[in-house]
Design an enzyme around this catalytic site. Structure first.
Site, PDB file in Angstrom:
ATOM      1  CG  ASP A 151      -7.310 100.421 -16.390  1.00  0.00           C
ATOM      2  OD1 ASP A 151      -6.871 101.504 -15.976  1.00  0.00           O
ATOM      3  OD2 ASP A 151      -6.898  99.326 -15.980  1.00  0.00           O
ATOM      4  CB  THR A 173      -3.107  95.440 -12.475  1.00  0.00           C
ATOM      5  OG1 THR A 173      -2.316  94.296 -12.769  1.00  0.00           O
ATOM      6  CG2 THR A 173      -2.321  96.372 -11.587  1.00  0.00           C
ATOM      7  CG  ASP A 178     -13.287  96.828 -15.745  1.00  0.00           C
ATOM      8  OD1 ASP A 178     -12.794  97.721 -16.459  1.00  0.00           O
ATOM      9  OD2 ASP A 178     -12.747  96.427 -14.688  1.00  0.00           O
ATOM     10  NE  ARG A 229      -3.753  94.780 -18.761  1.00  0.00           N
ATOM     11  CZ  ARG A 229      -3.250  93.772 -18.044  1.00  0.00           C
ATOM     12  NH1 ARG A 229      -2.198  93.095 -18.474  1.00  0.00           N
ATOM     13  NH2 ARG A 229      -3.793  93.442 -16.895  1.00  0.00           N
ATOM     14  CE1 TYR A 251      -9.617  93.931 -18.595  1.00  0.00           C
ATOM     15  CE2 TYR A 251     -11.210  93.833 -16.814  1.00  0.00           C
ATOM     16  CZ  TYR A 251      -9.901  93.890 -17.253  1.00  0.00           C
ATOM     17  OH  TYR A 251      -8.880  93.915 -16.349  1.00  0.00           O
ATOM     18  N   GLY A 260      -1.786 101.688 -22.246  1.00  0.00           N
ATOM     19  CA  GLY A 260      -2.078 100.939 -23.460  1.00  0.00           C
ATOM     20  C   GLY A 260      -3.549 100.972 -23.823  1.00  0.00           C
ATOM     21  CD1 TRP A 261      -6.276  99.082 -19.840  1.00  0.00           C
ATOM     22  CD2 TRP A 261      -7.124  98.114 -21.674  1.00  0.00           C
ATOM     23  NE1 TRP A 261      -6.472  97.748 -19.565  1.00  0.00           N
ATOM     24  CE2 TRP A 261      -6.987  97.125 -20.669  1.00  0.00           C
ATOM     25  CE3 TRP A 261      -7.627  97.737 -22.923  1.00  0.00           C
ATOM     26  CZ2 TRP A 261      -7.351  95.796 -20.863  1.00  0.00           C
ATOM     27  CZ3 TRP A 261      -7.982  96.411 -23.117  1.00  0.00           C
ATOM     28  CH2 TRP A 261      -7.851  95.460 -22.098  1.00  0.00           C
TER      29      TRP A 261
END
Length: 359
Positions: free
Chosen positions: A136, A325, A79, A206, A32, A209-210
């Site tokens: 995510d 992460t 992912d 993040r 990804y 953010g995703w």
């Protein structure tokens, strides 16, 4: 070297720099982060029509997709599905049926993919990720889904599924104040899960953010009459308020652990700052969010631009990007390596820059 003139086309500079650093063979495996970066490269191609940018993407994908459309991925985790966006793109650009066949393997995998009791896709089909929703994950599968549906006339399923996933994830992960926790464990067995709520302890930037980018992508795709649209808009509007509240007033960026920017070891992270900037700008542009969020996005944009520069070799460098992460505690997140030119950051930057460069 210092910051060049503001007229620099940072997308072109970054793509040219990355293509100079890596060939389609050496850029990495099917993953990804590479998929995210190459999606950003495709957005740059759409604007510039530079054929090398598209042929590079095709050369990368053709390492994994045979002429008969077979692809050696099991797609047992979300992912692994993100780079599927490149399959849909290449079908659209070339018309070659092998990309449809490969993309359909992801679409068909979802028919048997494991879910929580309310229908959310597990982060991975493995014991260590069973029953877990990670913020995510919504970006890894849902933008692919709605683009697949549009390209292959499957939108009746893909729009409903993507909207449902954003809703289910949002209903678990979003808390008072609008931000999302990193993850949720329905079984309450993960070491990080709260015994009462099942939630992870922190707001990792993040992960949020995703989710921010994914919900905007899905809202862009589903019709205005979609039954889940109002609920998704409410989630996004609450999230946007939280993003505005926790934006660092000094830099315009956002912190690695979003709500703890007053701690001395916390730091502003570039990939999530790009993601939030994109989502707020796009949301304001499309009317999903109040118009003033365009100004919030501009502050974020200037903050991210401060992290990009040209090195003595003439190539771009983008700094302070968190490496990949897992779910953890505060010390784990702030202790993550702060990388330069990590693909999470390069891809998010290109997506942001193509949205904001002319605004």
């Amino acid at each position: 070297m210092g910051q060049p003139a503001a007229t620099e086309d940072w997308s072109v500079s970054m793509v040219e720099s990355t293509m100079a650093r890596y060939s389609p063979t050496t850029i990495g495996g099917w993953s990804y982060p590479v998929g995210l970066y190459l999606y950003g490269q495709y957005l740059t191609y759409q604007r510039t029509h530079e054929p090398r940018y598209l042929s590079y993407i095709k050369s990368y994908v053709d390492r994994f997709v045979a002429s008969d459309g077979s692809i050696g991925q099991s797609f047992n985790n979300l992912d692994s599905m993100q780079a599927g966006r490149l399959l849909t793109i290449l079908h659209h650009e070339t018309g070659q049926d092998r990309y449809r066949i490969a993309a359909k393997k992801i679409r068909d995998r979802l028919d048997t993919y494991p879910r929580t009791s309310d229908g959310g896709f597990w982060h991975a089909d493995s014991d260590s990720r069973a029953h877990q929703l990670w913020a995510d994950g919504v970006y890894m599968v849902n933008p692919f889904l709605v683009e697949y549906g549009k390209e292959f006339n499957d939108s009746a399923y893909t729009n409903n599924e993507a909207a449902k996933q954003l809703y289910v994830y949002g209903s678990h992960l979003q808390v008072t104040g609008g931000l999302l926790k990193h993850a949720y464990d329905e079984s309450r067995t993960a070491s990080w899960s709260d015994a009462g709520t099942g939630l992870a302890p922190e707001h990792w930037c993040r992960a949020v953010g995703w989710y921010s980018m994914a919900i905007v992508n899905v809202l862009d795709a589903i019709p205005s009459s979609h039954p889940r649209r109002a609920a998704l808009l409410t989630i996004l509007q609450k999230l946007a308020a939280g993003l505005e509240h926790y934006q660092d007033p000094t830099t315009g960026r956002w912190f690695q652990v979003m709500d703890k920017g007053d701690r001395s070891d916390n730091w502003t992270e570039t990939s999530c700052s790009s993601m939030f900037t994109y989502a707020l700008s796009r949301g304001a542009q499309k009317g999903y969010l109040d118009a003033h969020y365009a100004t919030v996005a501009q502050r974020g944009y200037q903050g991210v631009l401060a992290k990009v520069s040209l090195g003595s070799d003439g190539r771009t460098n983008l700094t302070d990007i968190s490496i990949g992460t897992n779910v953890g505690d505060y010390a784990y997140y702030v202790g993550r390596t702060r990388a330069t030119n990590d693909f999470h950051g390069l891809g998010a930057f290109l997506i942001m820059n193509e949205q904001l460069r002319s605004r």
